[in-house]
Design a protein around this motif. Structure first.
Motif, PDB file in Angstrom:
ATOM      1  N   GLN A 207       0.809  -1.166   0.006  1.00  0.00           N
ATOM      2  CA  GLN A 207      -0.052   0.020  -0.043  1.00  0.00           C
ATOM      3  C   GLN A 207       0.722   1.185   0.071  1.00  0.00           C
ATOM      4  O   GLN A 207       2.056   1.354   0.543  1.00  0.00           O
ATOM      5  N   ILE A 208       0.580   2.199  -0.582  1.00  0.00           N
ATOM      6  CA  ILE A 208       1.170   3.675  -0.422  1.00  0.00           C
ATOM      7  C   ILE A 208      -0.212   4.864  -0.274  1.00  0.00           C
ATOM      8  O   ILE A 208      -1.148   4.624  -0.935  1.00  0.00           O
ATOM      9  N   LEU A 209       0.340   5.643   0.431  1.00  0.00           N
ATOM     10  CA  LEU A 209      -0.646   6.794   0.743  1.00  0.00           C
ATOM     11  C   LEU A 209       0.183   8.002   0.529  1.00  0.00           C
ATOM     12  O   LEU A 209       1.666   8.130   0.729  1.00  0.00           O
ATOM     13  N   VAL A 210      -0.132   9.248   0.318  1.00  0.00           N
ATOM     14  CA  VAL A 210       0.365  10.530   0.247  1.00  0.00           C
ATOM     15  C   VAL A 210       0.516  10.814   1.893  1.00  0.00           C
ATOM     16  O   VAL A 210      -0.340  10.899   2.396  1.00  0.00           O
ATOM     17  N   MET A 214      -2.734  11.221   5.031  1.00  0.00           N
ATOM     18  CA  MET A 214      -2.828  10.315   6.081  1.00  0.00           C
ATOM     19  C   MET A 214      -2.500  10.801   7.346  1.00  0.00           C
ATOM     20  O   MET A 214      -3.166  10.449   8.446  1.00  0.00           O
ATOM     21  N   LEU A 215      -1.890  11.902   7.447  1.00  0.00           N
ATOM     22  CA  LEU A 215      -1.522  12.827   8.609  1.00  0.00           C
ATOM     23  C   LEU A 215      -2.621  14.032   8.975  1.00  0.00           C
ATOM     24  O   LEU A 215      -2.675  14.658   9.801  1.00  0.00           O
ATOM     25  N   LYS A 227      -6.949   8.715   7.607  1.00  0.00           N
ATOM     26  CA  LYS A 227      -6.317   9.737   8.423  1.00  0.00           C
ATOM     27  C   LYS A 227      -5.986   9.118   9.771  1.00  0.00           C
ATOM     28  O   LYS A 227      -7.049   8.822  10.531  1.00  0.00           O
ATOM     29  N   TYR A 228      -4.784   9.085  10.028  1.00  0.00           N
ATOM     30  CA  TYR A 228      -4.326   8.672  11.341  1.00  0.00           C
ATOM     31  C   TYR A 228      -4.248   9.654  12.432  1.00  0.00           C
ATOM     32  O   TYR A 228      -4.265   9.393  13.503  1.00  0.00           O
ATOM     33  N   VAL A 229      -4.245  10.868  12.084  1.00  0.00           N
ATOM     34  CA  VAL A 229      -4.188  11.894  12.905  1.00  0.00           C
ATOM     35  C   VAL A 229      -4.735  13.229  12.119  1.00  0.00           C
ATOM     36  O   VAL A 229      -4.490  13.341  10.766  1.00  0.00           O
ATOM     37  N   ASN A 230      -5.180  14.345  12.790  1.00  0.00           N
ATOM     38  CA  ASN A 230      -5.628  15.380  12.183  1.00  0.00           C
ATOM     39  C   ASN A 230      -4.457  16.660  12.519  1.00  0.00           C
ATOM     40  O   ASN A 230      -4.924  17.404  13.289  1.00  0.00           O
TER      41      ASN A 230
END
Ligand code: KIV
Length: 259
Positions: A207-210, A214-215, A227-230
């Motif tokens: 998997q890849i994300l920008v 995701m942050l 989104k792992y954090v906002n």
């Protein structure tokens, strides 16, 4: 810390999920390098960092500056340079540009967007010892709109054909962007190299994300981004508090002053 090689990436197919993220700068690269198998210096930086409308305006010189910073800040991950729009219109131009990029940035590989149409270019680079990562499905450099791919059988067949062609051309992995789940599953089963999904389901080999997405630093949120954090919220709160402190003459207090 053992360096991740192309061979190690190939060996992960059907064995161990491949974790990838983008990085455009030293700080992100240093953290991503501790955990990721592959770091992509993506041309998404045009939109994410420079506020461009598309990746088509990204210049190779800009990419080189960011890639140098990322590569210098990594010890372990495989670093891939995303070749910007119009830097690989034919095999000779592609080779000239890719060779320059690898020489200046020391990146481990380049990524090119496209399927059957660019197979000759991929073969030409691989034959000349430039490792290539493919990219099929949604192709941001040439797509007019953000749209999920593979919903009908014509598209499905075309994308599968692209995947097989890229896989046979000598690429060591393929990014599969924004395709329906059953197509990602078929592609992953049929190609011999790892598939790296972005909006392409759990069936890909990796998997890849920008990273900024995701942050929670970038305000785009397609369905596939978890989104792992906002961070945007955290940054906003911190900036607000700093400005308040300055205005109220609370910062800098003696703790932050030289005696
Ligand atoms: O430019 C980029 O960041 C990419 C990834 C989204 C795969 O191509």
């Amino acid at each position: 810390m053992q360096k991740i090689t192309i061979k190690k990436i190939l060996n992960k197919k059907n064995k161990s999920p491949i974790a990838c993220l983008t990085a455009y700068s030293k700080n992100t690269a240093q953290v991503a390098d501790k955990y990721c198998d592959i770091i992509l210096v993506g041309d998404s930086l045009g939109m994410v960092l420079y506020g461009m409308k598309t990746t088509r305006d990204v210049k190779i010189e800009t990419m080189i500056l960011h890639a140098k910073a990322v590569k210098k800040s990594t010890k372990k991950s495989l670093v891939v340079f995303d070749m910007p729009y119009k830097t690989y219109p034919n095999k000779l131009a592609a080779y000239k540009n890719a060779k320059k990029v690898i020489k200046l940035t020391k990146c481990d590989a380049v990524k090119l967007e496209g399927g059957t149409k660019i197979v000759n270019i991929i073969k030409y680079l691989v034959k000349r010892k430039i490792p290539v990562m493919g990219h099929i499905g949604l192709l941001p450099q040439t797509s007019k709109k953000f749209k999920v791919k593979g919903k009908n059988s014509i598209q499905k067949n075309k994308i599968l054909k692209d995947a097989l062609a890229v896989s046979k051309s000598g690429a060591f992995a393929i990014v599969v962007e924004c395709v329906v789940e059953n197509l990602a599953k078929t592609i992953t089963r049929k190609v011999l190299i790892p598939t790296i999904g972005i909006g392409a389901s759990k069936y890909c080999d990796g998997q890849i994300l920008v990273t900024e997405d995701m942050l929670g630093l970038n305000d785009v949120s397609p369905k596939f981004v978890k989104k792992y954090v906002n961070l945007n919220k955290i940054v906003e709160k911190s900036i607000k508090n700093y400005v308040k402190d300055v205005k109220m003459k609370r910062f800098p207090s003696t703790k932050y002053a030289y005696k």
